[in-house]
Design an enzyme around this catalytic site. Structure first.
Site, mmCIF file in Angstrom:
data_model
loop_
_atom_site.group_PDB
_atom_site.id
_atom_site.type_symbol
_atom_site.label_atom_id
_atom_site.label_comp_id
_atom_site.label_asym_id
_atom_site.label_seq_id
_atom_site.Cartn_x
_atom_site.Cartn_y
_atom_site.Cartn_z
ATOM 1 N N HIS A 86 -6.973 -4.368 9.366
ATOM 2 C CA HIS A 86 -8.211 -5.064 8.981
ATOM 3 C C HIS A 86 -9.067 -5.254 10.234
ATOM 4 O O HIS A 86 -9.075 -6.331 10.838
ATOM 5 C CB HIS A 86 -7.879 -6.408 8.327
ATOM 6 C CG HIS A 86 -7.196 -6.250 7.000
ATOM 7 N ND1 HIS A 86 -6.836 -7.318 6.219
ATOM 8 C CD2 HIS A 86 -6.829 -5.137 6.306
ATOM 9 C CE1 HIS A 86 -6.265 -6.870 5.101
ATOM 10 N NE2 HIS A 86 -6.240 -5.546 5.145
ATOM 11 N N GLU A 109 0.835 -1.213 0.000
ATOM 12 C CA GLU A 109 0.000 0.000 0.000
ATOM 13 C C GLU A 109 0.872 1.266 0.000
ATOM 14 O O GLU A 109 0.416 2.338 0.407
ATOM 15 C CB GLU A 109 -0.929 0.029 1.222
ATOM 16 C CG GLU A 109 -1.871 -1.143 1.366
ATOM 17 C CD GLU A 109 -3.057 -1.126 0.396
ATOM 18 O OE1 GLU A 109 -3.093 -0.266 -0.503
ATOM 19 O OE2 GLU A 109 -3.927 -2.003 0.533
ATOM 20 N N HIS A 161 -2.791 1.321 8.745
ATOM 21 C CA HIS A 161 -3.926 0.615 8.135
ATOM 22 C C HIS A 161 -4.051 -0.758 8.786
ATOM 23 O O HIS A 161 -3.050 -1.443 9.003
ATOM 24 C CB HIS A 161 -3.682 0.471 6.622
ATOM 25 C CG HIS A 161 -4.552 -0.570 5.978
ATOM 26 N ND1 HIS A 161 -5.919 -0.499 5.966
ATOM 27 C CD2 HIS A 161 -4.231 -1.726 5.339
ATOM 28 C CE1 HIS A 161 -6.416 -1.555 5.344
ATOM 29 N NE2 HIS A 161 -5.408 -2.322 4.950
ATOM 30 N N HIS A 205 -13.006 -3.816 3.653
ATOM 31 C CA HIS A 205 -11.567 -4.073 3.687
ATOM 32 C C HIS A 205 -10.954 -3.712 5.047
ATOM 33 O O HIS A 205 -10.264 -4.541 5.633
ATOM 34 C CB HIS A 205 -10.874 -3.288 2.558
ATOM 35 C CG HIS A 205 -9.390 -3.440 2.516
ATOM 36 N ND1 HIS A 205 -8.639 -3.271 1.391
ATOM 37 C CD2 HIS A 205 -8.486 -3.747 3.479
ATOM 38 C CE1 HIS A 205 -7.357 -3.483 1.653
ATOM 39 N NE2 HIS A 205 -7.239 -3.761 2.927
#
Ligand code: 2HA
Ligand code: ZN
Length: 281
Positions: A158, A133, A156, A228
């Site tokens: 999940h 990413e 980031h 996501h």
């Protein structure tokens, strides 16, 4: 590599040993463990970048152009000669928690802003490469620098509870998801009065998701990626984690309430207004 090879290798050998970086590595290990423990980092899920340019001196920068060079598909003029500590592609947060240095890399953005060098001792074969990413991280880091924001970190993860929420049709809008998250827990209004941005499902690792996320971060410090996960900026890695944790708590309270078979009541608009007003007082 060119120049004085031994000096250069000594310099890079010491990268992770630098005393200024010790607290940062301790935070990385701590947050990686939290992400794993909460189930928000299955397999190689999750990634982060930390702007560590301030830990280096201008005089060191001359060496950096000698390190392995990787072109970027886009130019980042605002990131020229900046350095990021970035989670490695394919690495596991559960490993990061115990051996951060083996699962991270230093990314130095070139003078052109359209390539990066990976700093480190590359004599023993392949080095750790940055997260898949990376384009999203670079776009956000550039925006943070341009806005002279105090935030130096992008995280980031999940986050199961938040992903579950974005699977429900009625929460697939910024307005609906924020009114739910605010209403489920007073802390959410206290610490995220601007709410969370909502990015409709978009293929990960693309310029498209980077651009959509960037737009949302103009007015929010966290963004949901539909089906996501979640992404947040923070002054430190624990700070970004805390933002995500508060959002997850709100979502979890809703889902637990629903699991009883009843409809969670939520804070009333008057109670939320009272909290909001207490913030400006
Ligand atoms: O780092 O989470 O979105 C792996 C991912 C991709
Ligand atoms: Zn992801």
């Amino acid at each position: 590599m060119i120049g004085n090879l031994d000096n250069l290798l000594n310099f890079t050998n010491d990268l992770f040993q630098r005393k200024e970086l010790k607290p940062v590595l301790a935070q990385v290990a701590g947050v990686a463990q939290y992400l794993w423990d909460r189930g928000w980092a299955e397999r190689n899920a999750g990634n982060f970048s930390i702007n560590v340019t301030g830990f280096f001196q201008e005089k060191d920068f001359g060496h950096f152009a000698s390190f392995p060079f990787f072109p970027l598909s886009k130019e980042y003029p605002g990131l020229v000669r900046t350095i990021f500590l970035v989670s490695g592609t394919g690495t596991r947060m559960r490993d990061m928690a115990h051996r951060p240095a083996e699962n991270l890399c230093f990314v130095y953005i070139s003078d052109s802003g359209s390539a990066f060098h990976i700093l480190g001792d590359h004599r023993e074969g392949d080095c750790v490469k940055p997260t898949s990413e990376l384009v999203t991280h670079l776009a956000i880091q550039q925006q943070l620098l341009q806005k002279k924001s105090p935030e130096k970190v992008v995280l980031h993860a999940h986050v199961t509870e938040l992903i579950a929420l974005t699977q429900l049709a009625q929460f697939k809008s910024e307005e609906a998801v924020n009114s739910l998250l605010w209403s489920m827990h007073p802390e959410t209004m206290l610490f995220l009065p601007d709410g969370v941005g909502f990015v409709p499902y978009t293929l990960a690792r693309t310029e498209h998701i980077a651009a959509s996320t960037l737009g949302k971060l103009k007015n929010h410090k966290a963004v949901l990626w539909e089906k996501h996960g979640c992404l947040a900026v923070g002054i430190t890695l624990p700070d970004a984690f805390d933002t995500i944790d508060i959002l997850a708590k709100s979502a979890k309270i809703y889902l637990l309430g629903k699991a009883t078979g009843m409809e969670p009541e939520g804070l009333t608009p008057e109670q939320l207004k009272e909290i909001r007003e207490s913030l400006s007082g």
